[in-house]
Design an enzyme around this catalytic site. Structure first.
Site, PDB file in Angstrom:
ATOM      1  CE  LYS A 140     105.201 -34.092 -12.529  1.00  0.00           C
ATOM      2  NZ  LYS A 140     104.020 -33.703 -11.781  1.00  0.00           N
ATOM      3  CE  LYS A 197     103.997 -40.906  -9.384  1.00  0.00           C
ATOM      4  NZ  LYS A 197     103.802 -39.620  -8.699  1.00  0.00           N
ATOM      5  CE  LYS A 234      97.435 -35.334 -11.736  1.00  0.00           C
ATOM      6  NZ  LYS A 234      98.655 -35.612 -10.971  1.00  0.00           N
TER       7      LYS A 234
HETATM    8  P1  ATP Z   1     100.954 -37.904 -10.814  1.00  0.00           P
HETATM    9  O1  ATP Z   1     102.300 -38.551 -10.947  1.00  0.00           O
HETATM   10  O2  ATP Z   1      99.823 -38.857 -11.031  1.00  0.00           O
HETATM   11  O3  ATP Z   1     100.825 -36.641 -11.609  1.00  0.00           O
HETATM   12  P2  ATP Z   1     101.620 -36.710  -8.322  1.00  0.00           P
HETATM   13  O4  ATP Z   1     102.367 -37.609  -7.386  1.00  0.00           O
HETATM   14  O5  ATP Z   1     102.419 -35.700  -9.063  1.00  0.00           O
HETATM   15  O6  ATP Z   1     100.746 -37.557  -9.288  1.00  0.00           O
HETATM   16  P3  ATP Z   1      99.310 -36.092  -6.702  1.00  0.00           P
HETATM   17  O7  ATP Z   1      98.244 -36.600  -7.579  1.00  0.00           O
HETATM   18  O8  ATP Z   1      99.034 -34.782  -6.040  1.00  0.00           O
HETATM   19  O9  ATP Z   1     100.590 -35.829  -7.519  1.00  0.00           O
HETATM   20  O10 ATP Z   1      99.698 -37.158  -5.593  1.00  0.00           O
HETATM   21  C1  ATP Z   1      99.053 -37.136  -4.359  1.00  0.00           C
HETATM   22  C2  ATP Z   1      99.527 -38.187  -3.416  1.00  0.00           C
HETATM   23  O11 ATP Z   1      99.460 -39.478  -4.012  1.00  0.00           O
HETATM   24  C3  ATP Z   1     100.973 -38.008  -2.958  1.00  0.00           C
HETATM   25  O12 ATP Z   1     101.038 -38.304  -1.585  1.00  0.00           O
HETATM   26  C4  ATP Z   1     101.728 -39.015  -3.759  1.00  0.00           C
HETATM   27  O13 ATP Z   1     102.899 -39.442  -3.110  1.00  0.00           O
HETATM   28  C5  ATP Z   1     100.708 -40.131  -3.858  1.00  0.00           C
HETATM   29  N1  ATP Z   1     100.942 -40.964  -5.051  1.00  0.00           N
HETATM   30  C6  ATP Z   1     100.869 -40.569  -6.331  1.00  0.00           C
HETATM   31  N2  ATP Z   1     101.142 -41.601  -7.164  1.00  0.00           N
HETATM   32  C7  ATP Z   1     101.390 -42.682  -6.365  1.00  0.00           C
HETATM   33  C8  ATP Z   1     101.745 -44.050  -6.617  1.00  0.00           C
HETATM   34  N3  ATP Z   1     101.880 -44.516  -7.848  1.00  0.00           N
HETATM   35  N4  ATP Z   1     101.912 -44.880  -5.558  1.00  0.00           N
HETATM   36  C9  ATP Z   1     101.768 -44.419  -4.288  1.00  0.00           C
HETATM   37  N5  ATP Z   1     101.450 -43.134  -3.992  1.00  0.00           N
HETATM   38  C10 ATP Z   1     101.268 -42.274  -5.002  1.00  0.00           C
END
Ligand code: ATP
Ligand code: LTN
Length: 332
Positions: free
Chosen positions: A115, A197, A200
């Site tokens: 990030k 991955k 959002k």
């Molecule tokens: P993003 O990358 O979308 O900003 P993030 O991982 O930073 O998401 P959260 O939205 O708070 O943050 O993620 C919440 C939960 O969802 C965590 O347990 C994370 O590991 C899981 N998670 C997020 N993206 C994935 C994915 N692509 N596959 C599996 N688990 C995921």
């Protein structure tokens, strides 16, 4: 809820763009495991402000996220749900843990490195200390298990390290938690870029499936999913796009990957794409309907949140008080 049960804690950032990755990596497992635990699930709004939020939307997104938890099957008999910012102890313990965490260990966090490389000079300090707040979220509740996606493994290791460090200095203040990372679904990949991955904040709108997507949209995204130019459906390292579709199916249906691969023998990629879309739509439709039902009564949602925050605060305060005492703050 009996206190003899083990404790499970997890959170997701409040957004109206929860992804299929959030669902399969985290939320679905919360629901699956909840009966055996005393659970604390929250919308991590304090974490969310590490990137700029629209004030008019943040509160709504928090309600939306919590409505989604309930719609997915979180049961208030087992779980306390709340907004992280409503339980002040999270921010307070985070400050203390900041003083016991090292610049070096936080600098090694891959999520921060990813990030920050995008943000450059104007990166908020909160993004650097983000894992410390997450450690506070977990350690406050004397947590046994933290169900998360694979991307959070490193943050859990940091949480354990900080807990052990403080326990060594002051005696047993914190339970040292274990991560729960599902065998399948822990890392759902972007449909347009299966090496990354699903997130959002993706560059291409087609890459992420959102929990609010209507069936037509889901079908479009899966039909256009990037795969290699081969034809045979196998679960191989050089086929990340196909593997991702098989993972999604397996995480939803519970069927083994082997079984799925066999069922596609002699069939084209197109079959796999269309059938995956149908399985995802069928899973999400009832979730969407129930989310709307919960959102229709905002007063009730607010009540659940208020009650949840009060219950969580009682539990959290016991830990915080012990920590303040151990450190030597004057009693209050
Ligand atoms: P993003 O990358 O979308 O900003 P993030 O991982 O930073 O998401 P959260 O939205 O708070 O943050 O993620 C919440 C939960 O969802 C965590 O347990 C994370 O590991 C899981 N998670 C997020 N993206 C994935 C994915 N692509 N596959 C599996 N688990 C995921
Ligand atoms: N950092 C996590 C979200 C999160 C979390 C937590 C997960 C914040 N606090 C406590 C489990 C337990 C993420 O997915 N970005």
């Amino acid at each position: 809820m009996t206190s003899a049960k083990k404790i499970m804690v997890s959170g997701i950032q409040p957004t109206n763009k929860l992804t299929l990755g959030n669902y399969l990596g985290a939320l679905k497992n919360w629901v699956r495991l909840q009966n055996e635990y005393e659970c604390y699930f929250f919308a991590v709004d304090l974490h969310a402000i590490t990137s700029r939020q629209e004030p008019k939307e943040l509160a709504d997104n928090t309600l939306f996220a919590l409505a989604t938890y309930l719609a997915a099957g979180i049961n208030l008999d087992h779980a306390t749900i709340f907004a992280q910012s409503h339980v002040r102890q999270h921010a307070e313990l985070a400050w203390v843990l900041n003083c016991f965490s090292y610049m070096g260990e936080l600098g090694r966090m891959t999520q921060f490195k990813d990030k920050s490389s995008r943000a450059g000079e104007t990166i908020p300090v909160g993004l650097f200390t983000y894992p410390v707040l997450m450690a506070a979220d977990i350690l406050l509740y004397q947590t046994d298990l933290v169900p998360v996606g694979a991307d959070q493994k490193q943050h859990l290791e940091l949480t354990r390290d900080v807990a052990i460090r403080m326990n060594n200095i002051y005696g047993p203040l914190f339970k040292v938690p274990e991560p729960y990372i599902p065998k399948v679904g822990a890392r759902i990949m972007d449909l347009q870029d299966p090496e990354s991955k699903m997130s959002k904040s993706v560059s291409s709108e087609l890459g992420a499936v959102f929990l609010s997507d209507p069936p037509k949209e889901i079908e479009k995204k899966f039909k256009r999913a990037v795969t290699d130019s081969g034809a045979e459906v196998t679960y191989a390292p050089e086929k990340p796009g196909i593997r991702n579709l098989l993972d999604i199916q397996s995480a939803i249906t519970g069927r083994s990957i082997d079984d799925l691969v066999k069922s596609y023998s002699g069939k084209m990629y197109g079959h796999l794409k269309v059938e995956t879309a149908t399985i995802v739509s069928d899973e999400l439709r009832p979730l969407q309907e129930r989310t709307q039902q919960y959102l229709a009564d905002k007063g009730e949602l607010q009540r659940i949140l208020r009650e949840g925050a009060a219950r969580a605060a009682t539990k959290a305060e016991a830990t915080l008080k012990a920590v303040y005492g151990a450190i030597g703050f004057a009693p209050y």
